[in-house]
Motif scaffolding. Structure first.
Motif, short mmCIF file in Angstrom:
data_model
loop_
_atom_site.label_atom_id
_atom_site.label_comp_id
_atom_site.label_asym_id
_atom_site.label_seq_id
_atom_site.Cartn_x
_atom_site.Cartn_y
_atom_site.Cartn_z
N ASP A 41 -6.70 5.18 -6.71
CA ASP A 41 -5.40 5.84 -6.77
C ASP A 41 -5.02 6.38 -5.40
O ASP A 41 -3.87 6.28 -4.97
CB ASP A 41 -5.44 6.96 -7.81
N PHE A 44 -3.94 3.47 -3.28
CA PHE A 44 -2.60 3.03 -3.64
C PHE A 44 -1.54 3.95 -3.02
O PHE A 44 -0.55 3.47 -2.45
CB PHE A 44 -2.43 3.01 -5.16
N GLU A 65 1.54 -1.78 -7.42
CA GLU A 65 0.11 -1.52 -7.62
C GLU A 65 -0.73 -2.39 -6.70
O GLU A 65 -0.26 -3.41 -6.18
CB GLU A 65 -0.29 -1.80 -9.07
#
Length: 205
Positions: A41, A44, A65
């Motif tokens: 995460d 990203f 993503e």
């Protein structure tokens, strides 16, 4: 063409995350998966929002993503460190035809895919922490499910004669997202003859 110096910012962030991860790696499977998910995460968000992201502004607008393999603890391996007595400077070819200099530090030997594998650990010429290593590798997924120019792992020595290599943390170089960047290619010693179905897959626009 943009220089590859800006890559150091991203690498520094990844190294910091790897250090925290390594120091807290003795954990149950659920906690391990949560930590890998948190790192993905963070990665990203860096690629999507950070000013130093390799993505152009047009790419960022459509970016939803990163593409990863499922987390598999079997790809977190404990490797034996085999020291290189006469450490030499290695010039790695870059994707733009130039070269970048690293110090050959040691080999990491580990069992995976039913065989003993060996990877060369390199160190940046200006690396202040001698326990941090740069690992560029390619494998049987390269050029198909993963980036053809190989993937990277920022590894940190966590034992006197051993090191943890977690392929779930393998990430793409900047040039996988944007060809305007120049990135080091894996040395010949790091062309694995097994598939590493862990870590980041190909970037898809």
């Amino acid at each position: 063409m943009k220089t590859n110096h800006i890559i150091l910012i991203f690498v520094s962030v990844v190294i910091l995350a790897a250090v925290v991860y390594t120091l807290t790696s003795a954990e149950d499977p659920e906690t391990y998966i949560e930590k890998i998910e948190a790192e993905r995460d963070r990665q990203f968000k860096f690629v999507r929002y950070n000013i130093d992201s390799p993505l152009t502004e047009d790419q960022k607008r459509d970016f939803k993503e990163l593409n990863f393999y499922p987390i598999d603890p079997a790809y977190k391996v404990r490797a034996r460190l085999v020291s290189i007595e006469n450490k030499k400077v290695r010039e790695l070819p870059m994707t733009d035809g130039t070269k970048e200099r690293y110090i050959e530090h040691a080999f990491a030997e580990f069992e995976l895919g039913g065989k003993t594998n060996r990877l060369l650990l390199l160190q940046a010429m200006d690396e202040p922490d001698k326990r941090n290593f740069f690992l560029a590798f390619a494998d049987d997924t390269s050029g198909e499910e993963t980036y053809g120019g190989g993937r990277y792992i920022n590894a940190r020595q966590d034992g006197k004669n051993s090191i943890t290599i977690d392929f779930n943390l393998a990430y793409n170089p900047y040039c996988a997202y944007n060809p305007d960047y120049a990135c080091p290619l894996p040395p010949r010693e790091n062309l694995l003859e097994i598939p590493i179905e862990a870590g980041e897959k190909n970037y898809k626009e």
